[in-house]
Design a protein around this motif. Structure first.
Motif, PDB file in Angstrom:
ATOM      1  N   ARG A 191       1.002   1.315  12.083  1.00 16.24           N
ATOM      2  CA  ARG A 191       0.399   2.431  11.852  1.00 16.24           C
ATOM      3  C   ARG A 191       1.282   3.514  11.284  1.00 16.24           C
ATOM      4  NH1 ARG A 191      -1.111   2.151  17.452  1.00 16.24           N
ATOM      5  NH2 ARG A 191       0.324   3.813  17.998  1.00 16.24           N
ATOM      6  N   GLY A 192       0.678   4.361  10.386  1.00 13.03           N
ATOM      7  CA  GLY A 192       1.734   5.372   9.646  1.00 13.03           C
ATOM      8  C   GLY A 192       2.752   4.969   8.677  1.00 13.03           C
ATOM      9  N   LEU A 193       2.723   3.525   8.303  1.00 17.36           N
ATOM     10  CA  LEU A 193       3.565   2.974   7.481  1.00 17.36           C
ATOM     11  C   LEU A 193       2.999   2.579   6.099  1.00 17.36           C
ATOM     12  CD1 LEU A 193       6.130   0.963   9.599  1.00 17.36           C
ATOM     13  CD2 LEU A 193       6.330   3.263   8.908  1.00 17.36           C
ATOM     14  N   SER A 194       3.539   2.649   4.926  1.00 16.14           N
ATOM     15  CA  SER A 194       3.060   2.148   3.932  1.00 16.14           C
ATOM     16  C   SER A 194       3.302   0.771   3.737  1.00 16.14           C
ATOM     17  CB  SER A 194       3.754   2.739   2.403  1.00 16.14           C
ATOM     18  OG  SER A 194       5.073   2.505   2.415  1.00 16.14           O
ATOM     19  N   PHE A 195       2.632  -0.030   2.516  1.00 14.63           N
ATOM     20  CA  PHE A 195       2.724  -1.478   2.438  1.00 14.63           C
ATOM     21  C   PHE A 195       4.474  -1.730   2.415  1.00 14.63           C
ATOM     22  CE2 PHE A 195      -1.712  -1.320   1.348  1.00 14.63           C
ATOM     23  CZ  PHE A 195      -2.266  -2.178   2.401  1.00 14.63           C
ATOM     24  N   VAL A 196       4.846  -1.022   1.422  1.00 17.56           N
ATOM     25  CA  VAL A 196       6.587  -0.968   0.980  1.00 17.56           C
ATOM     26  C   VAL A 196       7.337  -1.113   2.363  1.00 17.56           C
ATOM     27  CG1 VAL A 196       8.384  -0.023  -0.056  1.00 17.56           C
ATOM     28  CG2 VAL A 196       6.172  -0.264  -1.357  1.00 17.56           C
ATOM     29  N   GLU A 197       7.085  -0.076   3.063  1.00 16.66           N
ATOM     30  CA  GLU A 197       8.090   0.199   4.448  1.00 16.66           C
ATOM     31  C   GLU A 197       7.458  -1.008   5.523  1.00 16.66           C
ATOM     32  OE1 GLU A 197       7.981   5.017   4.845  1.00 16.66           O
ATOM     33  OE2 GLU A 197       6.043   3.843   5.358  1.00 16.66           O
ATOM     34  N   SER A 198       6.362  -1.260   5.606  1.00 14.50           N
ATOM     35  CA  SER A 198       5.986  -2.343   6.470  1.00 14.50           C
ATOM     36  C   SER A 198       6.835  -3.803   6.118  1.00 14.50           C
ATOM     37  CB  SER A 198       4.786  -2.761   6.784  1.00 14.50           C
ATOM     38  OG  SER A 198       4.056  -3.134   5.452  1.00 14.50           O
ATOM     39  N   ALA A 199       6.885  -3.886   4.851  1.00 13.27           N
ATOM     40  CA  ALA A 199       7.431  -5.100   4.178  1.00 13.27           C
ATOM     41  C   ALA A 199       9.002  -5.148   4.520  1.00 13.27           C
ATOM     42  CB  ALA A 199       7.336  -5.309   2.680  1.00 13.27           C
ATOM     43  N   ALA A 200       9.524  -4.096   4.915  1.00 10.22           N
ATOM     44  CA  ALA A 200      11.120  -4.070   5.194  1.00 10.22           C
ATOM     45  C   ALA A 200      11.338  -4.415   6.776  1.00 10.22           C
ATOM     46  CB  ALA A 200      11.488  -2.719   5.071  1.00 10.22           C
ATOM     47  N   ILE A 201      10.135  -4.760   7.375  1.00  7.48           N
ATOM     48  CA  ILE A 201      10.519  -5.050   9.021  1.00  7.48           C
ATOM     49  C   ILE A 201      10.695  -6.527   9.286  1.00  7.48           C
ATOM     50  CG2 ILE A 201       9.144  -4.842  11.043  1.00  7.48           C
ATOM     51  CD1 ILE A 201       7.854  -2.321  10.315  1.00  7.48           C
ATOM     52  N   PRO A 202       9.743  -7.193   8.859  1.00  8.19           N
ATOM     53  CA  PRO A 202       9.517  -8.579   9.741  1.00  8.19           C
ATOM     54  C   PRO A 202      10.657  -9.512   9.873  1.00  8.19           C
ATOM     55  CG  PRO A 202       8.369  -8.769   7.825  1.00  8.19           C
ATOM     56  CD  PRO A 202       8.633  -7.336   7.644  1.00  8.19           C
TER      57      PRO A 202
END
Length: 355
Positions: free
Chosen positions: A137-148
């Motif tokens: 929630r609350g994250l852009s696609f670019v931001e979420s790609a920086a996670i897994p």
């Protein structure tokens, strides 16, 4: 579909742009339209080749991917076209003893998107349904790609392998890297007493402080061993996080307290080190290897992002077609945090999708 493929190992020219076959989803699989794909040093190893290791070429690199469900295969009933998703990068058989125990990174068939199966340097990717996770929630696609891959690696290193405890001291090398910028935050969430980091520039050290580092050492101008001893005294630190390898590993062992642990997930500066074994058994030290983590750990991590206890760190974005330039930037170690490729419309990749 368009994308990059590696047909033979080499330099940046080994990344070949062109029309690629789009594999339709089979039973239990999902076709995802890629919005963003973050870079890792793994991408460079896949491109350059690793002595003694065979990658299944031709191969599309890229392990950390977010996007939209495009189509589902037979038997997939719990996600629909248009759903915003994040992909778990780990691949495993799902039925062996290790998988059933929640330790799929130890599965004999374990692999990673972009390493053992086509990854995200393309407009589409087909993955097993178990690799589909809800978009934070609350994250852009670019931001979420920086996670897994990055945060899962850091979490598994500090929690599952090194067992970092509240009020312990931790030393984290190469603070500007994706894994280390994640490890700083994980150490903060776990309640570490002192979070000591190293980096090669004062600008990177200042950013590390903003994430929770309590002490910052510029290894270009300061001997990090002497600096750490000046902070913690003769006691030493309980945990060292290292993925630099040869340049730092031997000296990091000097800084461990009795019962201390050094945990490694890579060796970007060299894979060989010379060790004095006596301190290891005299002081009951532990040298711990770590690769990725479990799907259960990643799902737990996403809840911490939903609660805003953790946040992705994006340094810079590149359009997908500029992947060679993005890899140059990564090789030069210029970034703090993650470098992310954008597939398609930049405005859509930078937008926060609707729940």
């Amino acid at each position: 579909m368009l994308g990059y493929q590696i047909k033979h190992h080499g330099g940046r020219d080994a990344l070949e742009w062109g029309e690629l076959r789009q594999r339709p989803p089979g039973p239990g699989e999902v076709l995802v339209r890629v919005r963003a794909c973050a870079l890792n040093h793994l991408d460079l190893w896949v491109r350059n080749g690793v002595e003694g290791h065979n990658f299944p070429l031709p191969l599309v690199p890229g392990s950390e991917i977010s996007g939209l469900v495009e189509k589902t295969g037979n038997g997939v009933t719990d996600c629909r076209p248009g759903d915003s998703v994040l992909l778990a990068p780990g691949l495993a058989c799902g039925v062996c003893e290790k998988c059933l125990a929640g330790a799929e990174m130890l599965c004999r068939h374990f692999g990673i998107l972009g390493e053992t199966q086509d990854g995200g340097y393309a407009e589409f990717i087909t993955v097993p349904r178990r690799n589909i996770l809800p978009h934070p929630r609350g994250l852009s696609f670019v931001e979420s790609a920086a996670i897994p891959l990055t945060f899962l690696t850091a979490w598994h290193m500090l929690v599952s392998r090194a067992s970092l405890q509240r009020f312990e001291d931790v030393l984290i090398h190469a603070a500007g890297s994706g894994v280390s910028s994640a490890a700083i935050q994980v150490a903060r969430v776990l309640g570490a007493r002192r979070i000591i980091v190293t980096a090669g520039s004062d600008a990177k050290l200042e950013k590390a402080r903003s994430l929770g580092a309590t002490h910052a050492i510029n290894y270009q101008t300061t001997d990090f061993v002497e600096a750490v001893r000046g902070i913690v005294g003769k006691k030493g630190v309980e945990v060292v996080v290292d993925h630099v390898g040869g340049e730092t590993f031997e000296r990091s062992l000097e800084l461990l307290t009795w019962g201390g642990r050094v945990v490694l997930c890579g060796a970007t500066s060299g894979a060989e080190a010379t060790l004095n074994l006596r301190p290891i058994f005299f002081k009951s030290l532990s040298i711990l290897g770590s690769t990725m983590g479990s799907l259960g750990e990643l799902r737990h991590l996403l809840r911490l992002f939903d609660a805003e206890d953790l946040r992705p760190v994006v340094d810079r974005t590149f359009p997908l077609i500029e992947a060679p330039q993005a890899q140059d930037y990564l090789e030069q170690r210029r970034q703090f945090g993650k470098i992310v490729l954008i597939a398609g419309d930049p405005d859509q990749a930078l937008a926060v999708p609707r729940p």
